[in-house]
Design a protein around this motif. Sequence first.
Motif, mmCIF file in Angstrom:
data_model
loop_
_atom_site.group_PDB
_atom_site.id
_atom_site.type_symbol
_atom_site.label_atom_id
_atom_site.label_comp_id
_atom_site.label_asym_id
_atom_site.label_seq_id
_atom_site.Cartn_x
_atom_site.Cartn_y
_atom_site.Cartn_z
ATOM 1 N N LEU A 130 46.287 46.059 39.668
ATOM 2 C CA LEU A 130 46.437 45.210 38.483
ATOM 3 C C LEU A 130 45.343 44.161 38.414
ATOM 4 N N VAL A 131 45.001 43.589 39.579
ATOM 5 C CA VAL A 131 43.914 42.604 39.632
ATOM 6 C C VAL A 131 42.595 43.244 39.213
ATOM 7 N N ALA A 132 42.345 44.461 39.726
ATOM 8 C CA ALA A 132 41.096 45.155 39.387
ATOM 9 C C ALA A 132 41.011 45.448 37.893
ATOM 10 N N SER A 133 42.129 45.918 37.314
ATOM 11 C CA SER A 133 42.123 46.199 35.876
ATOM 12 C C SER A 133 41.985 44.920 35.063
ATOM 13 N N THR A 134 42.572 43.827 35.559
ATOM 14 C CA THR A 134 42.445 42.535 34.866
ATOM 15 C C THR A 134 41.008 42.048 34.889
ATOM 16 N N VAL A 135 40.366 42.183 36.053
ATOM 17 C CA VAL A 135 38.957 41.770 36.181
ATOM 18 C C VAL A 135 38.080 42.600 35.245
ATOM 19 N N ASN A 136 38.346 43.910 35.196
ATOM 20 C CA ASN A 136 37.572 44.776 34.294
ATOM 21 C C ASN A 136 37.776 44.372 32.837
ATOM 22 N N ALA A 137 39.038 44.056 32.488
ATOM 23 C CA ALA A 137 39.333 43.641 31.109
ATOM 24 C C ALA A 137 38.624 42.342 30.770
ATOM 25 N N ILE A 138 38.615 41.407 31.726
ATOM 26 C CA ILE A 138 37.933 40.120 31.505
ATOM 27 C C ILE A 138 36.431 40.341 31.339
ATOM 28 N N ASN A 139 35.862 41.197 32.207
ATOM 29 C CA ASN A 139 34.423 41.477 32.110
ATOM 30 C C ASN A 139 34.078 42.158 30.792
ATOM 31 N N GLU A 140 34.955 43.086 30.368
ATOM 32 C CA GLU A 140 34.719 43.757 29.086
ATOM 33 C C GLU A 140 34.803 42.770 27.933
ATOM 34 N N GLU A 141 35.764 41.853 28.033
ATOM 35 C CA GLU A 141 35.903 40.836 26.980
ATOM 36 C C GLU A 141 34.662 39.945 26.920
ATOM 37 N N LYS A 142 34.147 39.579 28.109
ATOM 38 C CA LYS A 142 32.926 38.773 28.147
ATOM 39 C C LYS A 142 31.744 39.550 27.577
ATOM 40 N N VAL A 160 53.632 47.814 46.860
ATOM 41 C CA VAL A 160 53.596 46.651 45.961
ATOM 42 C C VAL A 160 52.227 45.982 46.023
ATOM 43 N N ILE A 161 51.690 45.851 47.249
ATOM 44 C CA ILE A 161 50.372 45.223 47.422
ATOM 45 C C ILE A 161 49.295 46.047 46.722
ATOM 46 N N ASP A 162 49.358 47.368 46.893
ATOM 47 C CA ASP A 162 48.378 48.235 46.231
ATOM 48 C C ASP A 162 48.476 48.120 44.712
ATOM 49 N N SER A 163 49.700 48.028 44.202
ATOM 50 C CA SER A 163 49.889 47.889 42.751
ATOM 51 C C SER A 163 49.324 46.562 42.257
ATOM 52 N N ILE A 164 49.532 45.510 43.048
ATOM 53 C CA ILE A 164 48.996 44.190 42.673
ATOM 54 C C ILE A 164 47.474 44.224 42.653
ATOM 55 N N ASN A 165 46.883 44.840 43.680
ATOM 56 C CA ASN A 165 45.418 44.927 43.738
ATOM 57 C C ASN A 165 44.858 45.764 42.592
ATOM 58 N N LEU A 188 50.530 35.940 45.300
ATOM 59 C CA LEU A 188 50.811 36.093 43.862
ATOM 60 C C LEU A 188 50.733 34.754 43.151
ATOM 61 N N HIS A 189 51.277 33.710 43.778
ATOM 62 C CA HIS A 189 51.194 32.371 43.178
ATOM 63 C C HIS A 189 49.734 31.937 43.035
ATOM 64 N N TYR A 190 48.914 32.268 44.043
ATOM 65 C CA TYR A 190 47.493 31.909 43.997
ATOM 66 C C TYR A 190 46.796 32.627 42.851
ATOM 67 N N ILE A 191 47.111 33.908 42.674
ATOM 68 C CA ILE A 191 46.521 34.675 41.568
ATOM 69 C C ILE A 191 46.982 34.119 40.228
ATOM 70 N N ALA A 192 48.293 33.747 40.148
ATOM 71 C CA ALA A 192 48.851 33.242 38.898
ATOM 72 C C ALA A 192 48.244 31.907 38.490
ATOM 73 N N GLN A 193 47.651 31.186 39.448
ATOM 74 C CA GLN A 193 47.030 29.893 39.146
ATOM 75 C C GLN A 193 45.672 30.049 38.463
ATOM 76 N N GLY A 194 45.254 31.292 38.247
ATOM 77 C CA GLY A 194 44.000 31.514 37.524
ATOM 78 C C GLY A 194 42.937 32.237 38.326
ATOM 79 N N HIS A 207 41.158 37.586 42.644
ATOM 80 C CA HIS A 207 41.587 37.559 44.044
ATOM 81 C C HIS A 207 42.469 38.760 44.342
ATOM 82 N N THR A 208 42.199 39.437 45.453
ATOM 83 C CA THR A 208 43.016 40.576 45.877
ATOM 84 C C THR A 208 43.699 40.254 47.204
ATOM 85 N N ILE A 209 44.791 40.950 47.473
ATOM 86 C CA ILE A 209 45.523 40.772 48.731
ATOM 87 C C ILE A 209 44.825 41.619 49.783
#
Length: 384
Positions: free
Chosen positions: A136-148, A129-134, A106-112, A116-118
């Motif tokens: 969240l990471v996937a949705s964040t990546v999709n949001a970033i790609n959509e923003e780009k 918890v791990i599945d929820s984090i992954n 989580l600290h590694y992901i929070a650094q930017g 990165h997935t677990i």
Amino acid sequence: MKKERVKLTAAEKSELFAEGVITVVLLLLLNLSIVILIYLTILQNQNLVNGIYFLKKTITFAGGRHLWSWQNTFLIMMGIADLIVLYWRLIRRYHQMQLRHVISELHYIAQGHFDHTISFKVKTDLQKVIDSINSLVASTVNAINEEKAIERSKDELISNVSHDIRTPLTSIIGYLGLLKSGVADPKDQQKYLDIAYMKAEQMKSLAHDLLDYTTLKSTSTKLSLTSLHIFSMLEQVAAGFEFEAHEKGITFSIETRPKELTIQADPEKLVRVYNNLITNALKYGKGATQIKLIANLVNNNEVELRVENNGAPIPSSSLKKIFERFYRVEPSRNTETGGTGLGLSITKSIVELHHGTISCESGADWTSFIICLPLNPKNAKING
């Protein structure tokens, strides 16, 4: 990707080993203390000794065997309890180490490192918890790609609009400059005026298409629904292109099944759809001799509208992009063929506003734009 279990570091393995050693030592001391206390208690109480002897005589097992040594039985029970406690302590510490690994990830992901997935798995509720984090990471990546993608789209929009405005505007300024300076040959003045007017019309068309595109993309855009007789509408649309089609040697054919097919639609917007598709066929359907306007009742709730031409096919690589704004099958933004590259995108927006779909198929014989519309968009909205 196959997930593996958490890989412990050398330090963590040593920590786990030390945990086991300390636990074993503590359990041995505890066992020794319990044995001494019980032994002293038995020696001081003759009734307890007699009770134990009585139990040994009365308790029998298979084959008539008696329990002759209570000490061995008690020690075995303590050994089993010790093993349970040892396992519980080690597995508890192992789960703590897994949690530390998750926190580290989580600290590694929070650094930017938002992509990165677990990659490891566990057999406890921590996996949720791990599945929820992954997720969240996937949705964040999709949001970033959509923003780009949105940023790229904005840049393309600015670039394309700038190009399409600058080209005719440069011509208008140039020809009007010649007329203003008085150096133009009087014989050419009318030609220059005609060219300047034509370029101004192109700019007006671009501004009109941009306004339509942004208006249709707005969520507040409403349809003015009315009962629309398809065959009559198609006849009127085809009549509007009759002269241009005749010049190119193209004939229209209209088919509706049934003949009295009627749907609920916005007449102005649906006519715009046909105007865009027919204009597209006239401009880019090279070698076409026929344009078909077809309407079929598919079922009690849906109608299929087709605009087909037998001109040059659209390359398969362009079919998926053909409804994107400013996309043109031709690589250059040539204004000779006219258009702004927004026509088909506007068409798609109008169809979707009616809760319908549009697709394109193109082969050696026919290029077909296929529209599926509900008979009544209000009902489609309710069902959706």
